[in-house]
Scaffold this motif. Structure first.
Motif, PDB file in Angstrom:
ATOM      1  N   ALA A 151     -10.463   1.762  10.330  1.00  0.00           N
ATOM      2  CA  ALA A 151      -9.656   1.149  11.390  1.00  0.00           C
ATOM      3  C   ALA A 151     -10.113  -0.268  11.681  1.00  0.00           C
ATOM      4  N   ARG A 152     -11.414  -0.483  11.682  1.00  0.00           N
ATOM      5  CA  ARG A 152     -11.927  -1.830  11.916  1.00  0.00           C
ATOM      6  C   ARG A 152     -11.454  -2.788  10.817  1.00  0.00           C
ATOM      7  N   GLU A 153     -11.442  -2.323   9.569  1.00  0.00           N
ATOM      8  CA  GLU A 153     -10.970  -3.167   8.456  1.00  0.00           C
ATOM      9  C   GLU A 153      -9.489  -3.481   8.601  1.00  0.00           C
ATOM     10  N   LEU A 154      -8.685  -2.467   9.000  1.00  0.00           N
ATOM     11  CA  LEU A 154      -7.242  -2.695   9.167  1.00  0.00           C
ATOM     12  C   LEU A 154      -6.962  -3.685  10.293  1.00  0.00           C
ATOM     13  N   LEU A 155      -7.649  -3.582  11.412  1.00  0.00           N
ATOM     14  CA  LEU A 155      -7.433  -4.505  12.524  1.00  0.00           C
ATOM     15  C   LEU A 155      -7.908  -5.911  12.167  1.00  0.00           C
ATOM     16  N   THR A 156      -8.958  -5.996  11.376  1.00  0.00           N
ATOM     17  CA  THR A 156      -9.404  -7.318  10.905  1.00  0.00           C
ATOM     18  C   THR A 156      -8.344  -7.958  10.023  1.00  0.00           C
ATOM     19  N   GLU A 175      -6.866  -7.575  -7.773  1.00  0.00           N
ATOM     20  CA  GLU A 175      -7.870  -6.530  -7.969  1.00  0.00           C
ATOM     21  C   GLU A 175      -9.178  -6.844  -7.262  1.00  0.00           C
ATOM     22  N   HIS A 176      -9.531  -8.142  -7.173  1.00  0.00           N
ATOM     23  CA  HIS A 176     -10.812  -8.490  -6.563  1.00  0.00           C
ATOM     24  C   HIS A 176     -10.792  -8.346  -5.044  1.00  0.00           C
ATOM     25  N   ARG A 177      -9.620  -8.150  -4.470  1.00  0.00           N
ATOM     26  CA  ARG A 177      -9.524  -7.934  -3.033  1.00  0.00           C
ATOM     27  C   ARG A 177      -9.701  -6.451  -2.769  1.00  0.00           C
ATOM     28  N   ARG A 178     -10.873  -6.067  -2.345  1.00  0.00           N
ATOM     29  CA  ARG A 178     -11.220  -4.656  -2.215  1.00  0.00           C
ATOM     30  C   ARG A 178     -11.073  -4.128  -0.794  1.00  0.00           C
ATOM     31  N   GLY A 179     -10.503  -4.938   0.133  1.00  0.00           N
ATOM     32  CA  GLY A 179     -10.441  -4.514   1.525  1.00  0.00           C
ATOM     33  C   GLY A 179      -9.719  -3.199   1.714  1.00  0.00           C
ATOM     34  N   LEU A 180      -8.439  -3.155   1.284  1.00  0.00           N
ATOM     35  CA  LEU A 180      -7.673  -1.928   1.459  1.00  0.00           C
ATOM     36  C   LEU A 180      -8.148  -0.811   0.546  1.00  0.00           C
ATOM     37  N   VAL A 224     -10.648   1.050   3.103  1.00  0.00           N
ATOM     38  CA  VAL A 224      -9.712   1.937   3.789  1.00  0.00           C
ATOM     39  C   VAL A 224      -9.447   3.188   2.946  1.00  0.00           C
ATOM     40  N   VAL A 225      -8.764   3.005   1.810  1.00  0.00           N
ATOM     41  CA  VAL A 225      -8.398   4.159   0.976  1.00  0.00           C
ATOM     42  C   VAL A 225      -9.640   4.883   0.474  1.00  0.00           C
ATOM     43  N   GLY A 226     -10.600   4.121  -0.066  1.00  0.00           N
ATOM     44  CA  GLY A 226     -11.805   4.735  -0.623  1.00  0.00           C
ATOM     45  C   GLY A 226     -12.612   5.484   0.414  1.00  0.00           C
ATOM     46  N   ARG A 227     -12.721   4.918   1.614  1.00  0.00           N
ATOM     47  CA  ARG A 227     -13.510   5.583   2.654  1.00  0.00           C
ATOM     48  C   ARG A 227     -12.866   6.892   3.106  1.00  0.00           C
ATOM     49  N   LEU A 228     -11.551   6.891   3.269  1.00  0.00           N
ATOM     50  CA  LEU A 228     -10.882   8.132   3.683  1.00  0.00           C
ATOM     51  C   LEU A 228     -10.970   9.189   2.587  1.00  0.00           C
ATOM     52  N   GLU A 229     -10.829   8.783   1.340  1.00  0.00           N
ATOM     53  CA  GLU A 229     -10.956   9.755   0.245  1.00  0.00           C
ATOM     54  C   GLU A 229     -12.372  10.315   0.182  1.00  0.00           C
ATOM     55  N   ALA A 283     -14.234  10.899   2.623  1.00  0.00           N
ATOM     56  CA  ALA A 283     -14.369  11.861   3.714  1.00  0.00           C
ATOM     57  C   ALA A 283     -13.469  13.079   3.517  1.00  0.00           C
ATOM     58  N   GLY A 284     -12.718  13.106   2.402  1.00  0.00           N
ATOM     59  CA  GLY A 284     -11.817  14.227   2.164  1.00  0.00           C
ATOM     60  C   GLY A 284     -10.436  14.030   2.738  1.00  0.00           C
ATOM     61  N   GLY A 285     -10.087  12.788   3.080  1.00  0.00           N
ATOM     62  CA  GLY A 285      -8.783  12.507   3.657  1.00  0.00           C
ATOM     63  C   GLY A 285      -7.945  11.624   2.756  1.00  0.00           C
ATOM     64  N   THR A 286      -6.862  11.079   3.327  1.00  0.00           N
ATOM     65  CA  THR A 286      -5.969  10.195   2.575  1.00  0.00           C
ATOM     66  C   THR A 286      -5.616   8.990   3.441  1.00  0.00           C
ATOM     67  N   ALA A 287      -5.268   7.917   2.788  1.00  0.00           N
ATOM     68  CA  ALA A 287      -4.831   6.708   3.480  1.00  0.00           C
ATOM     69  C   ALA A 287      -3.652   6.119   2.724  1.00  0.00           C
ATOM     70  N   VAL A 288      -2.559   5.872   3.417  1.00  0.00           N
ATOM     71  CA  VAL A 288      -1.350   5.286   2.822  1.00  0.00           C
ATOM     72  C   VAL A 288      -0.983   4.053   3.635  1.00  0.00           C
ATOM     73  N   VAL A 289      -0.818   2.927   2.936  1.00  0.00           N
ATOM     74  CA  VAL A 289      -0.468   1.666   3.591  1.00  0.00           C
ATOM     75  C   VAL A 289       0.895   1.223   3.074  1.00  0.00           C
ATOM     76  N   GLU A 290       1.848   1.053   3.983  1.00  0.00           N
ATOM     77  CA  GLU A 290       3.187   0.576   3.638  1.00  0.00           C
ATOM     78  C   GLU A 290       3.436  -0.731   4.380  1.00  0.00           C
ATOM     79  N   SER A 291       4.029  -1.686   3.681  1.00  0.00           N
ATOM     80  CA  SER A 291       4.223  -3.002   4.294  1.00  0.00           C
ATOM     81  C   SER A 291       5.538  -3.608   3.823  1.00  0.00           C
ATOM     82  N   GLY A 292       6.112  -4.424   4.671  1.00  0.00           N
ATOM     83  CA  GLY A 292       7.354  -5.115   4.362  1.00  0.00           C
ATOM     84  C   GLY A 292       7.584  -6.232   5.358  1.00  0.00           C
ATOM     85  N   PRO A 293       8.752  -6.846   5.315  1.00  0.00           N
ATOM     86  CA  PRO A 293       9.028  -7.966   6.232  1.00  0.00           C
ATOM     87  C   PRO A 293       8.940  -7.588   7.709  1.00  0.00           C
TER      88      PRO A 293
END
Length: 339
Positions: free
Chosen positions: A256-261, A300-305, A309-314, A316-326
């Motif tokens: 969450a901290r990464e997403l808000l950043t 590829e070098h941008r590892r933030g998401l 985000v995705v890697g950390r949730l996985e 912990a045994g969870g999932t993370a889905v990010v959808e974006s548009g205009p």
């Protein structure tokens, strides 16, 4: 396993026992006949036992031919010699081969014996063969029972060791809880500064998750509310009380901290929404109304998401889905509790 080792040993020794037995029997038989024929047969028997000692694959047909030759050549002249070799052969067959092999071979050999010397041998030969098979089965069942008892004892020992280790971990965790969260609660109860209390609570969360090996539970709603309060973005929070393991809560907090950043740096907006709901685990949704982006075009070098985000949730045994548009970006983080 004791059963497998014991049966393998019996099967391996059956051939040499048979070979040594028929040589000794033939030696006494030749002495009783004391004729060139008897000594010649004794020598032939001794040579044939090479298969019993060295060639287990051909030991059965060689033993069959050995008894058949003695029966045909000697007949009634040396019935004890032939009968003793016959019963020794039948007994060791029960130890060396399974019934699907030993039973047909036994029937065929008894048929040859009846044709050459008469039916007088049947009772003793059949009785000794059956007793040999029964003793073999009894030995196998006894060894299997020993294996079962050993396995149960090992399971009890493992359960006791796990319980002992669990108790030790729980005592360590309670001591750690006393040194961290209890002190923070005391600070809050005595009117400590809210920002200091929040910072201390986050530090406690990290320590409890990393030192406690994800033992104990944390209110995810409260933890993410503290993250939103410290964010440079104005975050509207709707959070339920969602207890999750401390290790899982830590991964949600970091994601969450990464997403808000990212909202602060890239979305072109200063507002976001964060909801925390409880289902069979936890569902966290972070939305903003910024300019959005195309997730597939992130270098590829941008590892933030991907990593934060995705890697950390996985992990912990969870999932993370990010959808974006205009119209903005929505990140949905989920973790399902074990049954």
């Amino acid at each position: 396993m004791l059963e497998a080792r014991l049966l393998a040993t019996v099967s391996r020794l059956a051939g040499p026992i048979r070979g040594a037995g028929v040589v000794l029997i033939s030696l006494f038989g030749a002495l009783s006949l004391n004729s060139p024929l008897g000594w010649s047969l004794c020598a032939a028997v001794a040579v044939s036992t090479v298969a019993d000692f060295r060639l287990p694959r051909v030991a059965l047909p060689v033993a069959f031919l050995r008894v058949a030759v003695l029966s045909v050549v000697l007949g009634a002249d040396a019935d004890q010699w032939v009968l003793t070799v016959l019963t020794t052969t039948l007994i060791t067959w029960q130890w060396q081969w399974p019934p699907k092999v030993s039973v047909p071979a036994t029937v065929a050999l008894l048929a040859v014996q009846v044709v050459t010397t008469g039916p007088g041998v049947l009772v003793r030969a059949v009785l000794e063969s059956v007793l040999a098979r029964l003793s073999y089965e009894l030995l196998r069942r006894s060894s299997r029972r020993v294996d079962l008892l050993r396995e149960r004892a090992a399971e009890r020992s493992r359960a006791a060791a796990v319980a002992l280790d669990q108790g030790r971990r729980e005592r360590e965790y309670l001591a750690l809880l006393h040194d961290t969260a209890a002190a923070t609660f005391l600070m809050a109860a005595h009117g400590g500064d809210p920002e200091e209390v929040a910072a201390q609570a986050r530090r406690d969360l990290v320590v409890l998750a990393e030192r406690g090996n994800a033992q104990g539970t944390v209110d995810l709603g409260a933890a993410l509310t503290a993250v939103a309060r410290d964010s440079a973005v104005h975050v509207r929070v709707e959070a339920e009380v969602v207890p999750v393991p401390a290790g899982v809560a830590l991964q949600f907090v970091r994601a969450a901290r990464e997403l808000l950043t990212n909202v602060e740096r890239h979305a072109g907006t200063t507002e976001a929404d964060l909801t925390v709901t409880r289902a069979r685990g936890a569902v966290v949704v972070i939305k903003d109304g910024g300019r959005g982006f195309v997730p597939a075009e992130v270098p590829e070098h941008r590892r933030g998401l991907r990593g934060s985000v995705v890697g950390r949730l996985e992990a912990a045994g969870g999932t993370a889905v990010v959808e974006s548009g205009p119209a903005g970006t929505t990140a949905r983080l989920e973790w399902t509790a074990d049954d």
